[in-house]
Design a protein around this motif. Sequence first.
Motif, PDB file in Angstrom:
ATOM      1  N   LEU A 113       0.819  -1.207   0.000  1.00 51.61           N
ATOM      2  CA  LEU A 113       0.000   0.000   0.000  1.00 51.61           C
ATOM      3  C   LEU A 113       0.858   1.265   0.000  1.00 51.61           C
ATOM      4  O   LEU A 113       0.536   2.250  -0.668  1.00 51.61           O
ATOM      5  CB  LEU A 113      -0.941  -0.018   1.203  1.00 51.61           C
ATOM      6  CG  LEU A 113      -1.913  -1.205   1.229  1.00 51.61           C
ATOM      7  CD1 LEU A 113      -2.692  -1.233   2.539  1.00 51.61           C
ATOM      8  CD2 LEU A 113      -2.860  -1.167   0.050  1.00 51.61           C
ATOM      9  N   GLY A 114       1.972   1.225   0.761  1.00 51.53           N
ATOM     10  CA  GLY A 114       2.886   2.364   0.720  1.00 51.53           C
ATOM     11  C   GLY A 114       3.520   2.527  -0.644  1.00 51.53           C
ATOM     12  O   GLY A 114       3.653   3.640  -1.166  1.00 51.53           O
ATOM     13  N   GLY A 115       3.921   1.399  -1.252  1.00 52.01           N
ATOM     14  CA  GLY A 115       4.489   1.463  -2.600  1.00 52.01           C
ATOM     15  C   GLY A 115       3.488   1.983  -3.604  1.00 52.01           C
ATOM     16  O   GLY A 115       3.836   2.741  -4.527  1.00 52.01           O
ATOM     17  N   ALA A 116       2.209   1.593  -3.461  1.00 46.66           N
ATOM     18  CA  ALA A 116       1.171   2.064  -4.374  1.00 46.66           C
ATOM     19  C   ALA A 116       0.987   3.576  -4.262  1.00 46.66           C
ATOM     20  O   ALA A 116       0.813   4.269  -5.277  1.00 46.66           O
ATOM     21  CB  ALA A 116      -0.143   1.347  -4.077  1.00 46.66           C
ATOM     22  N   TYR A 117       1.028   4.097  -3.034  1.00 50.68           N
ATOM     23  CA  TYR A 117       0.907   5.549  -2.879  1.00 50.68           C
ATOM     24  C   TYR A 117       2.113   6.271  -3.477  1.00 50.68           C
ATOM     25  O   TYR A 117       1.964   7.260  -4.203  1.00 50.68           O
ATOM     26  CB  TYR A 117       0.751   5.936  -1.407  1.00 50.68           C
ATOM     27  CG  TYR A 117       0.781   7.437  -1.231  1.00 50.68           C
ATOM     28  CD1 TYR A 117      -0.349   8.191  -1.499  1.00 50.68           C
ATOM     29  CD2 TYR A 117       1.949   8.098  -0.873  1.00 50.68           C
ATOM     30  CE1 TYR A 117      -0.326   9.573  -1.396  1.00 50.68           C
ATOM     31  CE2 TYR A 117       1.993   9.475  -0.766  1.00 50.68           C
ATOM     32  CZ  TYR A 117       0.850  10.215  -1.031  1.00 50.68           C
ATOM     33  OH  TYR A 117       0.897  11.586  -0.945  1.00 50.68           O
ATOM     34  N   LEU A 118       3.313   5.789  -3.176  1.00 46.10           N
ATOM     35  CA  LEU A 118       4.512   6.465  -3.672  1.00 46.10           C
ATOM     36  C   LEU A 118       4.615   6.395  -5.201  1.00 46.10           C
ATOM     37  O   LEU A 118       5.173   7.299  -5.822  1.00 46.10           O
ATOM     38  CB  LEU A 118       5.759   5.853  -3.030  1.00 46.10           C
ATOM     39  CG  LEU A 118       5.904   6.110  -1.523  1.00 46.10           C
ATOM     40  CD1 LEU A 118       7.060   5.294  -0.958  1.00 46.10           C
ATOM     41  CD2 LEU A 118       6.105   7.594  -1.232  1.00 46.10           C
ATOM     42  N   LEU A 119       4.075   5.341  -5.792  1.00 45.17           N
ATOM     43  CA  LEU A 119       4.109   5.217  -7.249  1.00 45.17           C
ATOM     44  C   LEU A 119       3.299   6.309  -7.927  1.00 45.17           C
ATOM     45  O   LEU A 119       3.739   6.902  -8.916  1.00 45.17           O
ATOM     46  CB  LEU A 119       3.574   3.840  -7.661  1.00 45.17           C
ATOM     47  CG  LEU A 119       3.384   3.584  -9.158  1.00 45.17           C
ATOM     48  CD1 LEU A 119       4.704   3.719  -9.907  1.00 45.17           C
ATOM     49  CD2 LEU A 119       2.777   2.203  -9.386  1.00 45.17           C
ATOM     50  N   THR A 120       2.120   6.599  -7.395  1.00 46.35           N
ATOM     51  CA  THR A 120       1.231   7.565  -8.034  1.00 46.35           C
ATOM     52  C   THR A 120       1.167   8.903  -7.315  1.00 46.35           C
ATOM     53  O   THR A 120       0.698   9.884  -7.895  1.00 46.35           O
ATOM     54  CB  THR A 120      -0.200   7.001  -8.092  1.00 46.35           C
ATOM     55  OG1 THR A 120      -0.653   6.747  -6.753  1.00 46.35           O
ATOM     56  CG2 THR A 120      -0.239   5.698  -8.881  1.00 46.35           C
ATOM     57  N   ARG A 121       1.573   8.910  -6.038  1.00 44.80           N
ATOM     58  CA  ARG A 121       1.437  10.082  -5.172  1.00 44.80           C
ATOM     59  C   ARG A 121      -0.027  10.502  -5.045  1.00 44.80           C
ATOM     60  O   ARG A 121      -0.342  11.672  -4.831  1.00 44.80           O
ATOM     61  CB  ARG A 121       2.275  11.249  -5.695  1.00 44.80           C
ATOM     62  CG  ARG A 121       3.779  10.979  -5.645  1.00 44.80           C
ATOM     63  CD  ARG A 121       4.309  11.071  -4.245  1.00 44.80           C
ATOM     64  NE  ARG A 121       5.686  10.604  -4.143  1.00 44.80           N
ATOM     65  CZ  ARG A 121       6.474  10.847  -3.110  1.00 44.80           C
ATOM     66  NH1 ARG A 121       6.006  11.549  -2.096  1.00 44.80           N
ATOM     67  NH2 ARG A 121       7.694  10.387  -3.065  1.00 44.80           N
ATOM     68  N   ARG A 122      -0.914   9.520  -5.172  1.00 43.14           N
ATOM     69  CA  ARG A 122      -2.346   9.712  -4.975  1.00 43.14           C
ATOM     70  C   ARG A 122      -2.894   8.509  -4.217  1.00 43.14           C
ATOM     71  O   ARG A 122      -2.246   7.472  -4.134  1.00 43.14           O
ATOM     72  CB  ARG A 122      -3.065   9.892  -6.317  1.00 43.14           C
ATOM     73  CG  ARG A 122      -2.826  11.249  -6.960  1.00 43.14           C
ATOM     74  CD  ARG A 122      -3.619  11.382  -8.245  1.00 43.14           C
ATOM     75  NE  ARG A 122      -3.087  10.538  -9.297  1.00 43.14           N
ATOM     76  CZ  ARG A 122      -2.114  10.893 -10.139  1.00 43.14           C
ATOM     77  NH1 ARG A 122      -1.550  12.083 -10.022  1.00 43.14           N
ATOM     78  NH2 ARG A 122      -1.701  10.072 -11.088  1.00 43.14           N
ATOM     79  N   LEU A 123      -4.125   8.638  -3.726  1.00 44.00           N
ATOM     80  CA  LEU A 123      -4.701   7.625  -2.860  1.00 44.00           C
ATOM     81  C   LEU A 123      -5.542   6.577  -3.574  1.00 44.00           C
ATOM     82  O   LEU A 123      -5.872   5.551  -2.995  1.00 44.00           O
ATOM     83  CB  LEU A 123      -5.584   8.298  -1.794  1.00 44.00           C
ATOM     84  CG  LEU A 123      -4.826   9.016  -0.672  1.00 44.00           C
ATOM     85  CD1 LEU A 123      -5.773   9.907   0.119  1.00 44.00           C
ATOM     86  CD2 LEU A 123      -4.155   8.012   0.244  1.00 44.00           C
ATOM     87  N   TRP A 124      -5.874   6.819  -4.830  1.00 40.51           N
ATOM     88  CA  TRP A 124      -6.847   5.944  -5.501  1.00 40.51           C
ATOM     89  C   TRP A 124      -6.323   4.525  -5.693  1.00 40.51           C
ATOM     90  O   TRP A 124      -7.086   3.555  -5.555  1.00 40.51           O
ATOM     91  CB  TRP A 124      -7.253   6.571  -6.829  1.00 40.51           C
ATOM     92  CG  TRP A 124      -7.741   7.959  -6.663  1.00 40.51           C
ATOM     93  CD1 TRP A 124      -7.134   9.110  -7.094  1.00 40.51           C
ATOM     94  CD2 TRP A 124      -8.922   8.373  -5.962  1.00 40.51           C
ATOM     95  NE1 TRP A 124      -7.864  10.216  -6.718  1.00 40.51           N
ATOM     96  CE2 TRP A 124      -8.960   9.788  -6.014  1.00 40.51           C
ATOM     97  CE3 TRP A 124      -9.936   7.696  -5.292  1.00 40.51           C
ATOM     98  CZ2 TRP A 124      -9.990  10.519  -5.428  1.00 40.51           C
ATOM     99  CZ3 TRP A 124     -10.963   8.424  -4.706  1.00 40.51           C
ATOM    100  CH2 TRP A 124     -10.974   9.821  -4.777  1.00 40.51           C
ATOM    101  N   LEU A 125      -5.057   4.377  -6.022  1.00 40.56           N
ATOM    102  CA  LEU A 125      -4.490   3.038  -6.211  1.00 40.56           C
ATOM    103  C   LEU A 125      -4.463   2.250  -4.890  1.00 40.56           C
ATOM    104  O   LEU A 125      -4.965   1.119  -4.839  1.00 40.56           O
ATOM    105  CB  LEU A 125      -3.103   3.136  -6.831  1.00 40.56           C
ATOM    106  CG  LEU A 125      -2.349   1.817  -7.075  1.00 40.56           C
ATOM    107  CD1 LEU A 125      -3.154   0.874  -7.945  1.00 40.56           C
ATOM    108  CD2 LEU A 125      -0.980   2.102  -7.717  1.00 40.56           C
ATOM    109  N   PRO A 126      -3.891   2.790  -3.801  1.00 44.20           N
ATOM    110  CA  PRO A 126      -3.918   2.028  -2.545  1.00 44.20           C
ATOM    111  C   PRO A 126      -5.323   1.799  -2.002  1.00 44.20           C
ATOM    112  O   PRO A 126      -5.593   0.755  -1.406  1.00 44.20           O
ATOM    113  CB  PRO A 126      -3.065   2.869  -1.585  1.00 44.20           C
ATOM    114  CG  PRO A 126      -2.976   4.220  -2.192  1.00 44.20           C
ATOM    115  CD  PRO A 126      -3.065   4.011  -3.672  1.00 44.20           C
ATOM    116  N   ILE A 127      -6.241   2.750  -2.206  1.00 46.46           N
ATOM    117  CA  ILE A 127      -7.620   2.530  -1.767  1.00 46.46           C
ATOM    118  C   ILE A 127      -8.219   1.340  -2.502  1.00 46.46           C
ATOM    119  O   ILE A 127      -8.877   0.476  -1.910  1.00 46.46           O
ATOM    120  CB  ILE A 127      -8.480   3.793  -1.985  1.00 46.46           C
ATOM    121  CG1 ILE A 127      -8.145   4.851  -0.929  1.00 46.46           C
ATOM    122  CG2 ILE A 127      -9.972   3.450  -1.926  1.00 46.46           C
ATOM    123  CD1 ILE A 127      -8.862   6.172  -1.132  1.00 46.46           C
ATOM    124  N   GLY A 128      -8.004   1.272  -3.822  1.00 45.33           N
ATOM    125  CA  GLY A 128      -8.526   0.157  -4.597  1.00 45.33           C
ATOM    126  C   GLY A 128      -7.973  -1.181  -4.139  1.00 45.33           C
ATOM    127  O   GLY A 128      -8.711  -2.170  -4.009  1.00 45.33           O
TER     128      GLY A 128
END
Length: 319
Positions: free
Chosen positions: A217-232
Amino acid sequence: MTYPPHPYLLRSEPEEPKTQRTDRRRILQLLAGVVLFIITSVVLLTVDWALLNLSGRPIEITDPGTIARPGWIAVISACAAAAVALLLYRLIVGWIGGDPGQGLRGGSKTIEFLFGITVGVAVILAAIGIIALLGGYRITGIQLSDGILIGLAGGISAGVIEEIVFRGILLRILDAWFGSWAALIISSALFGAAHLGNPGSSWWGATAIAVEAGLLLGGAYLLTRRLWLPIGIHATWNFLSGGIFSSPVSGVGSGDGLFAATFSGPDWLTGGDLGMEGSVITVAVCSLAGLAMLFLAHRQGQLLPSVRTERRRAANPQR
């Protein structure tokens, strides 16, 4: 060696700054994040209580301090709390941080959210599939129970609220203070520790959650710098593990998902009372997916030093 930009999730011009970390009052934002978590917890309980009273159902407090309620009430409460969390987050980053939309803006919201669902499906199918192949999980039937809606509610509430608190606020602010790697380690450890109070949890369980969820989840946020990917990813994981595959989620849940199933074997394989999140298999699968996210983030230049270091380098480019 140079790499092509990611075609779906990120900007295509690496010359431009990937992240504008211009928000202010970060300590106050952290404190507001704690208030956000408390308020959303109150919203969950209040909506539960109100709907139970309106429907004439008895109010029963169950361990660990939650209200027993039908699945449809749980879903409505989760949606209400998630909506409040998103509103409060916008107020925090806008009014306090002075950077409206931080962590939410961008034109790839739908794509990132759908990609997060895809990743969530892939990792849980991989984990449960390997556990089943090793004899730790067996489906015995199909049941249409309230547990499906309870699992959906857990996915909505945890996927939105926990990602806002731990990635949208904590990881983002630590990233500005200490840089991406230190922020990832600290936020992951705190995320794991936050689950120590759950039923069936232990130091191993907290460590497993810190590693698997922290990286992914941290990697997902840092990849996009947005919350939509980790939320999904987070919402999909909670819904599928509890609402479909009938596993406790971080020690919580009745095990009454779509598939009537049994877990058998050593705790290192099944996860024990914590649920499949405590399985070594799950830790390995999610960690590999998380490392892939971090590798993509590194390729895109999204793993950054602290803001202070970044400014010092910009002022002295020859050093």
